[in-house]
Write a protein that holds these residues in place. Structure first.
Motif, PDB file in Angstrom:
ATOM      1  N   SER A 161       0.863  -1.235   0.134  1.00 19.26           N
ATOM      2  CA  SER A 161      -0.189   0.355  -0.050  1.00 19.26           C
ATOM      3  C   SER A 161       0.898   0.847  -0.086  1.00 19.26           C
ATOM      4  O   SER A 161       0.872   2.283  -0.356  1.00 19.26           O
ATOM      5  CB  SER A 161      -0.646   0.146   0.842  1.00 19.26           C
ATOM      6  N   VAL A 162       2.121   1.648   0.687  1.00 19.62           N
ATOM      7  CA  VAL A 162       2.772   1.608   0.999  1.00 19.62           C
ATOM      8  C   VAL A 162       3.955   3.208  -0.822  1.00 19.62           C
ATOM      9  O   VAL A 162       3.744   3.988  -1.431  1.00 19.62           O
ATOM     10  CB  VAL A 162       4.455   2.265   2.283  1.00 19.62           C
ATOM     11  N   LYS A 163       3.903   1.429  -1.366  1.00 15.59           N
ATOM     12  CA  LYS A 163       4.519   1.752  -2.707  1.00 15.59           C
ATOM     13  C   LYS A 163       3.531   2.713  -3.988  1.00 15.59           C
ATOM     14  O   LYS A 163       3.966   3.518  -4.614  1.00 15.59           O
ATOM     15  CB  LYS A 163       4.990   0.318  -3.483  1.00 15.59           C
ATOM     16  N   VAL A 164       2.447   1.669  -3.454  1.00 17.81           N
ATOM     17  CA  VAL A 164       1.211   2.486  -4.489  1.00 17.81           C
ATOM     18  C   VAL A 164       0.360   4.254  -3.979  1.00 17.81           C
ATOM     19  O   VAL A 164       0.430   4.929  -4.830  1.00 17.81           O
ATOM     20  CB  VAL A 164      -0.359   2.119  -3.809  1.00 17.81           C
ATOM     21  N   ASN A 165       0.716   4.384  -3.172  1.00 20.49           N
ATOM     22  CA  ASN A 165       0.430   5.364  -2.178  1.00 20.49           C
ATOM     23  C   ASN A 165       1.566   6.530  -2.656  1.00 20.49           C
ATOM     24  O   ASN A 165       1.987   8.000  -2.500  1.00 20.49           O
ATOM     25  CB  ASN A 165       0.056   6.038  -0.901  1.00 20.49           C
ATOM     26  N   GLY A 166       2.934   6.036  -2.739  1.00 21.16           N
ATOM     27  CA  GLY A 166       4.210   7.448  -3.222  1.00 21.16           C
ATOM     28  C   GLY A 166       4.429   6.756  -2.083  1.00 21.16           C
ATOM     29  O   GLY A 166       5.026   6.371  -1.004  1.00 21.16           O
ATOM     30  N   GLY A 167       6.298   7.580  -2.175  1.00 18.71           N
ATOM     31  CA  GLY A 167       7.582   7.881  -1.379  1.00 18.71           C
ATOM     32  C   GLY A 167       7.441   8.856  -0.610  1.00 18.71           C
ATOM     33  O   GLY A 167       6.636  10.153  -0.327  1.00 18.71           O
ATOM     34  N   VAL A 168       8.203   9.817  -0.604  1.00 17.72           N
ATOM     35  CA  VAL A 168       9.256  10.345   0.351  1.00 17.72           C
ATOM     36  C   VAL A 168       9.058  12.200  -0.504  1.00 17.72           C
ATOM     37  O   VAL A 168       8.465  12.668   0.151  1.00 17.72           O
ATOM     38  CB  VAL A 168      10.491  10.229   0.373  1.00 17.72           C
ATOM     39  N   LEU A 169       9.005  11.670  -1.909  1.00 15.34           N
ATOM     40  CA  LEU A 169       8.562  13.294  -1.801  1.00 15.34           C
ATOM     41  C   LEU A 169       7.295  13.829  -2.235  1.00 15.34           C
ATOM     42  O   LEU A 169       7.235  14.702  -1.878  1.00 15.34           O
ATOM     43  CB  LEU A 169       9.419  12.700  -3.836  1.00 15.34           C
ATOM     44  N   THR A 170       6.414  12.206  -2.269  1.00 18.39           N
ATOM     45  CA  THR A 170       4.988  12.414  -2.034  1.00 18.39           C
ATOM     46  C   THR A 170       3.896  12.821  -0.198  1.00 18.39           C
ATOM     47  O   THR A 170       4.163  14.187  -0.400  1.00 18.39           O
ATOM     48  CB  THR A 170       4.559  11.155  -2.453  1.00 18.39           C
ATOM     49  N   LEU A 171       5.614  12.875   0.484  1.00 14.93           N
ATOM     50  CA  LEU A 171       4.829  12.911   1.371  1.00 14.93           C
ATOM     51  C   LEU A 171       5.302  14.632   2.188  1.00 14.93           C
ATOM     52  O   LEU A 171       4.696  15.215   2.721  1.00 14.93           O
ATOM     53  CB  LEU A 171       6.176  12.215   2.461  1.00 14.93           C
ATOM     54  N   LEU A 172       6.641  14.602   0.694  1.00 12.19           N
ATOM     55  CA  LEU A 172       7.703  16.166   1.313  1.00 12.19           C
ATOM     56  C   LEU A 172       6.445  16.988   0.605  1.00 12.19           C
ATOM     57  O   LEU A 172       5.916  18.086   1.768  1.00 12.19           O
ATOM     58  CB  LEU A 172       8.808  16.220   1.321  1.00 12.19           C
ATOM     59  N   VAL A 173       6.394  16.753  -0.166  1.00 13.60           N
ATOM     60  CA  VAL A 173       5.153  18.107  -1.503  1.00 13.60           C
ATOM     61  C   VAL A 173       3.676  18.710  -0.735  1.00 13.60           C
ATOM     62  O   VAL A 173       2.891  18.935  -0.100  1.00 13.60           O
ATOM     63  CB  VAL A 173       5.504  17.729  -2.777  1.00 13.60           C
ATOM     64  N   THR A 174       2.933  16.946  -0.246  1.00 13.66           N
ATOM     65  CA  THR A 174       1.721  16.700   0.160  1.00 13.66           C
ATOM     66  C   THR A 174       1.638  17.607   1.634  1.00 13.66           C
ATOM     67  O   THR A 174       0.931  18.381   1.864  1.00 13.66           O
ATOM     68  CB  THR A 174       0.653  16.029   0.384  1.00 13.66           C
ATOM     69  N   SER A 175       2.501  17.615   2.193  1.00  8.22           N
ATOM     70  CA  SER A 175       2.923  18.067   3.777  1.00  8.22           C
ATOM     71  C   SER A 175       2.749  19.406   3.859  1.00  8.22           C
ATOM     72  O   SER A 175       2.252  20.831   3.592  1.00  8.22           O
ATOM     73  CB  SER A 175       3.761  17.306   4.274  1.00  8.22           C
ATOM     74  N   VAL A 176       3.961  19.800   2.864  1.00  7.44           N
ATOM     75  CA  VAL A 176       4.810  21.333   2.279  1.00  7.44           C
ATOM     76  C   VAL A 176       3.429  22.309   2.180  1.00  7.44           C
ATOM     77  O   VAL A 176       2.475  23.452   2.772  1.00  7.44           O
ATOM     78  CB  VAL A 176       5.473  21.821   1.971  1.00  7.44           C
ATOM     79  N   LEU A 177       2.446  21.558   0.704  1.00 10.83           N
ATOM     80  CA  LEU A 177       1.183  21.572   0.652  1.00 10.83           C
ATOM     81  C   LEU A 177      -0.342  22.398   1.672  1.00 10.83           C
ATOM     82  O   LEU A 177      -0.607  23.115   1.747  1.00 10.83           O
ATOM     83  CB  LEU A 177       0.543  21.059  -0.879  1.00 10.83           C
ATOM     84  N   ALA A 178      -0.269  20.740   2.441  1.00  7.19           N
ATOM     85  CA  ALA A 178      -1.202  20.310   3.524  1.00  7.19           C
ATOM     86  C   ALA A 178      -0.990  22.276   4.235  1.00  7.19           C
ATOM     87  O   ALA A 178      -1.799  23.029   4.454  1.00  7.19           O
ATOM     88  CB  ALA A 178      -1.001  19.500   3.855  1.00  7.19           C
ATOM     89  N   GLY A 179       0.128  21.912   5.131  1.00  8.65           N
ATOM     90  CA  GLY A 179       0.556  23.359   5.415  1.00  8.65           C
ATOM     91  C   GLY A 179       0.389  24.769   4.723  1.00  8.65           C
ATOM     92  O   GLY A 179      -0.483  25.647   6.406  1.00  8.65           O
ATOM     93  N   VAL A 180       0.328  25.037   3.715  1.00  8.91           N
ATOM     94  CA  VAL A 180       0.595  26.211   3.310  1.00  8.91           C
ATOM     95  C   VAL A 180      -1.315  27.007   3.198  1.00  8.91           C
ATOM     96  O   VAL A 180      -1.947  27.747   3.372  1.00  8.91           O
ATOM     97  CB  VAL A 180       0.796  26.308   2.273  1.00  8.91           C
TER      98      VAL A 180
END
Length: 263
Positions: A161-180
Motif C-alpha cells: 500500500s505504501v508503494k501505491v501511495n507514493g514515497g518520500v517526495l509525495t510525503l514532502l510535497v503534500t505536507s508543504v502544500l497542506a501546511g500552506v
C-alpha cells in the motif's frame, strides 16, 4: 486589755477597708484605661473610614463598598502599600467615569477577591499573533508527522500500500502544500472573525473545497513520479521520522513560540 483588743480590731478593720479600697481603685483605673483604649481605637477606625470615604467621593455606594473591600483584602495580603494606594486611586478614577454609563465595579473587575488575585499576580502577557508562516510551518510539520505515522502503520499491515501511495517526495510535497493551504484557511477565518475582511461564508466553503481538490490533484500527480526520490521507505523509518518531527515541533513551540491551530 479590753481597750487594747478593741484598738487592734479597729486597726485590722481599717487595714481591710483600705485594702478593699485599693483593689476597687485599681479595678476602676483598669476599666478607665480599657475604656480609653477602646475609645482611641474607635477614633482611629473612624479616621481611617473618613479618609477612605473621602478618597471614594463621587462614587456610588456599591462602587465605594467594592473598593473599600478590595483595599482591605490587599492590605490583609500584605500588598505593597504604595502600589495599593496607586491602584485604588486608578480604579476610583475609572469607576467615576464609567459608573455614569451603567457599569458596575463587579461587572468591570469581577469580585473583590478575584480583582485582588489579578492585581497580585500582575498583568497577563498578551499573546503575540501567529504569523502566516508560523501557521504554515506548524501545520506542515503536523501533516508530515501524521503521514509518517500512517505510512508506518500501513507498511506494517500491507507493505504494498505504501508503494501505491507514493514515497518520500509525495510525503514532502503534500505536507508543504497542506501546511500552506491550512494556514491560508485559518488566516481567512481569523480575518472574518475579526471583521477585517467581510468574506461571505459560502466563499470560505468554496476556498475549502478548492484546497481539498488541489491537494488531491498534487498528491496524485506527485505519487505517480517514479524514481529513487519518490521511493517508499521501511515502516520503521517512517515511525522514526514521525517521532523526530514530533520532537522538532515541540522544540519549535518553545523556541519561536509556535502555537497549534485547531485542526
Amino acid at each position: 486589755m479590753g481597750n487594747f483588743m478593741t484598738e487592734k480590731k479597729a486597726a485590722e478593720e481599717t487595714k481591710t477597708t483600705a485594702g478593699e479600697n485599693t483593689v476597687e481603685e485599681n479595678k476602676q483605673r483598669n476599666q478607665k484605661v480599657a475604656q480609653q483604649q477602646a475609645a482611641n481605637l474607635e477614633e482611629k477606625k473612624a479616621k481611617e473610614v473618613k479618609v477612605v470615604v473621602s478618597k471614594f467621593a463621587g462614587l456610588t455606594k456599591r462602587s465605594e463598598d467594592y473598593l473599600f473591600r478590595l483595599n482591605k483584602i490587599l492590605e490583609e495580603r500584605h500588598y505593597d502599600p504604595a502600589k495599593r494606594e496607586a491602584i485604588i486611586e486608578e480604579l476610583t478614577l475609572e469607576l467615576r467615569e464609567k459608573q455614569s454609563k451603567g457599569f458596575t465595579a463587579r461587572r468591570l473587575y469581577g469580585t473583590p477577591s478575584e480583582k485582588a488575585d489579578s492585581i497580585i499576580a500582575g498583568p497577563k502577557k498578551e499573546a503575540q499573533p501567529v504569523t502566516f508562516w508560523k501557521m504554515a510551518l506548524d501545520n506542515g510539520l503536523m501533516m508530515f508527522m501524521l503521514f509518517c505515522a500512517m505510512y508506518a502503520i500501513m507498511g506494517m499491515v500491507s507493505p504494498k500500500s505504501v508503494k501505491v501511495n507514493g514515497g518520500v517526495l509525495t510525503l514532502l510535497v503534500t505536507s508543504v502544500l497542506a501546511g500552506v493551504g491550512m494556514a491560508f484557511f485559518y488566516q481567512m477565518a481569523a480575518d472574518r472573525k475579526a471583521k477585517k475582511q467581510r468574506l461571505p461564508f459560502w466563499k470560505m466553503l468554496l476556498w475549502s473545497l478548492i484546497l481539498v481538490v488541489v491537494w488531491l490533484l498534487v498528491f496524485t500527480g506527485v505519487a505517480a513520479i517514479p524514481g529513487i526520490l519518490n521511493a517508499g521507505l521501511n515502516p520503521i523509518v517512517y515511525a522514526v521520522l514521525a517521532v523526530l518531527v514530533f520532537g522538532l515541533r515541540y522544540y519549535l513551540k518553545k523556541k519561536i513560540g509556535l502555537r497549534s491551530q485547531p485542526f
